[in-house]
Design a protein around this motif. Structure first.
Motif: not given
Ligand SMILES: Cc1cc2nc3c(=O)[nH]c(=O)nc-3n(C[C@H](O)[C@H](O)[C@H](O)COP(=O)(O)OP(=O)(O)OC[C@H]3O[C@@H](n4cnc5c(N)ncnc54)[C@H](O)[C@@H]3O)c2cc1C
Ligand code: SF4
Ligand code: SF4
Lengths: 58, 399
Positions: A35-58
């Motif tokens: 509910e809080r996440c705005k799908n900005c993708g910063l966390c995905a860019k930061f992650c040292p191992v690439g464990a997060l991926t942006k939701d393409e559908n939202s």
């Protein structure tokens, strides 16, 4: 956001970058507050191992 | 679960939290520390390097139970393969998991209480004043009332944010870190910290090898978060570095993987509010040049606890009273970190050629001065030997 639990090293680094405070590291489990996440993708860019991926559908 | 009221609740049992707790308890303050981890110190998010001064300042003697190796200086490796050796005062590479447990034991012996596997959910507020925390242990939620809450919750820094202070890191002031602890290394100079620079090696950051003995070391990397992207993440850069140095890594294997975020902004804008203080990584109190935060966090925690304990004794934990901590910090450590922040921005502007030149013209003393944030005498060196860099240096490092 999509989390790949096999990749995540549960460091909480992404928690400290999230402008919406939508992430929380509970012991070894990274939790995403959809509910809080705005799908900005910063966390995905930061992650040292690439464990997060942006939701393409939202 | 019913938890009694405390004078002070510390969130986080890292170096900042346990040092704060020890100094509070020593002053007779009824103190509780909560940490969400079930095992203090594990997993580590650290290369474990610290200088002797960093321990001495808070009255800790190096102990063979948590010191793995003694260090006498660092070797800086430039992009083209050049080396500058800097001998400085003594330092150590720790076994941090054990170190953190010992800090907690010392705080407990001083009179503090601890709860592990206990997650602070948020700060509780009455108007603008923080009056305690909401927390959870084994699925049960409860509140803990206290006169003072100290947020020492590291880079997550969720408690300050829940209280209304923005401690979120920026992509341009945050490093993305990845590390292997490795055994079976063929190390050259295992009493030195090795730092490798270069845009292809670690954009706006560096690779480190911190020896924990003859053939064991923390081998890691920090890159500026804004430089991280698919295929070029901290992990990718480090894997490429290891692959390109078979002479060192050929027979080695990892025994741990560590990742993490490193705040390099020099500090957040506000450290205190009514009944509330922030310390350590949560307040971005980290050296912006090398990302070392243990010594700075512990020194700040001592100051934070001294002011906090006095404020509790006086019955006045207002923002104005607690500001003494922030003011003293900003006038001392803060000045140095601000200067090092400028040095960081300056170094980020240099390309590999500039960096090579830089490594070429600077002596060991010059580099030690740089890391101590003393820049004045360096302008002369730049004027003589690298006039092209001088305007940039004056722009970022003067004043
Ligand atoms: C890859 C890497 C390498 C590094 N190398 C070095 C180095 O060589 N030397 C150096 O000095 N520094 C190094 N640092 C920085 C150093 O690790 C930190 O600056 C230091 O740990 C800061 O201490 P702290 O007590 O503020 O935070 P932390 O050590 O992060 O402790 C915070 C604690 O709070 C707990 N916590 C968080 N949220 C909650 C909550 N909601 N409820 C309860 N508990 C909570 C956590 O579990 C944790 O135990 C490195 C960092 C990284 C990522
Ligand atoms: S930064 Fe990456 S590895 Fe670390 S907790 Fe977040 S998703 Fe996991
Ligand atoms: S995508 Fe943006 S808002 Fe969503 S969790 Fe990641 S950093 Fe936070």
């Amino acid at each position: 956001m999509e989390l790949d639990r096999d990749k995540c090293c549960y460091c909480g680094g992404c928690v400290g970058i999230c402008p919406e405070n939508a992430l929380e590291l509970r012991e070894t489990a990274l939790c995403i507050d959809g509910e809080r996440c705005k799908n900005c993708g910063l966390c995905a860019k930061f992650c040292p191992v690439g464990a997060l991926t942006k939701d393409e559908n939202s | 679960m019913k938890i009694p009221d405390y004078d002070a609740v510390v969130v986080g049992a890292g170096p900042a939290g346990s040092i704060a707790a020890r100094f509070l308890a020593e002053k007779g303050v009824k103190t509780l520390v909560v940490d969400k981890k079930q095992e203090i110190g594990t997993p580590k998010r650290c290369a474990e390097g610290i200088n002797l001064g960093g321990l001495e300042k808070i009255g800790i003697k190096p102990d063979p139970r948590w010191v793995t190796s003694e260090i006498t200086g660092s070797t800086i490796h430039s992009p083209g393969g050049g080396k500058v050796v800097c001998k400085f005062s003594k330092g150590y590479v720790l076994e941090r998991k054990i170190f953190e447990k010992h800090l907690a034991m010392d705080a407990i012996r001083a009179g503090a209480r601890y709860m592990v596997k206990t997650r602070a959910i948020e700060a509780i507020k009455e108007g603008d004043k923080v009056t305690g925390i909401r927390a959870e242990f084994m699925g049960e939620e409860f509140t803990i009332n206290s006169k003072l809450v100290i947020a020492a919750d590291g880079v997550d820094s969720k408690i300050a944010r829940s209280a209304g202070i923005n401690t979120t890191n920026k992509m341009t002031d945050y490093h993305s870190g990845f590390q292997y602890e490795m055994a079976g290394l063929n190390l050259e100079g295992h009493d030195m910290l090795h730092l490798y620079f270069g845009n292809e090696i670690a954009p706006k950051g560096y690779v480190w090898i911190f020896p924990k003995g003859k053939d064991v070391a923390n081998v890691g990397i920090g890159i500026l978060a804004s430089q991280s992207e698919e295929g070029n993440r901290a992990r990718d850069y480090l894997d490429r570095f290891i692959e390109s140095h078979p002479e060192t890594f050929g027979n080695s294997s990892p025994i741990e993987i560590n990742t993490g975020g490193i705040p390099v902004s020099s500090s957040v804008d506000t450290f205190v509010m009514d009944g509330f203080m922030i310390v350590g990584d949560a307040a971005h109190q980290v050296n912006p040049i090398h990302g070392g935060g243990m010594a700075i966090a512990m020194k700040a925690a001592k100051l934070c606890a001294e002011v906090g304990a006095q404020a509790i004794k006086e019955g006045n934990v207002s923002k104005e009273r607690l500001y003494e901590y922030e003011k003293t910090w900003r006038e001392t450590e803060g000045v140095k970190l601000q200067k090092l922040f400028k040095l960081r921005i300056f170094l980020e502007k240099l390309n590999d050629n500039d960096f090579e030149k830089f490594a070429d013209i600077l002596s060991e003393e010059d580099i030690i001065k740089l890391t101590n944030a003393e820049y004045k005498s360096l302008f002369k060196t730049f004027a003589r030997k690298a006039p092209k860099i001088l305007p940039l240096a004056l722009k970022f490092l003067s004043g």
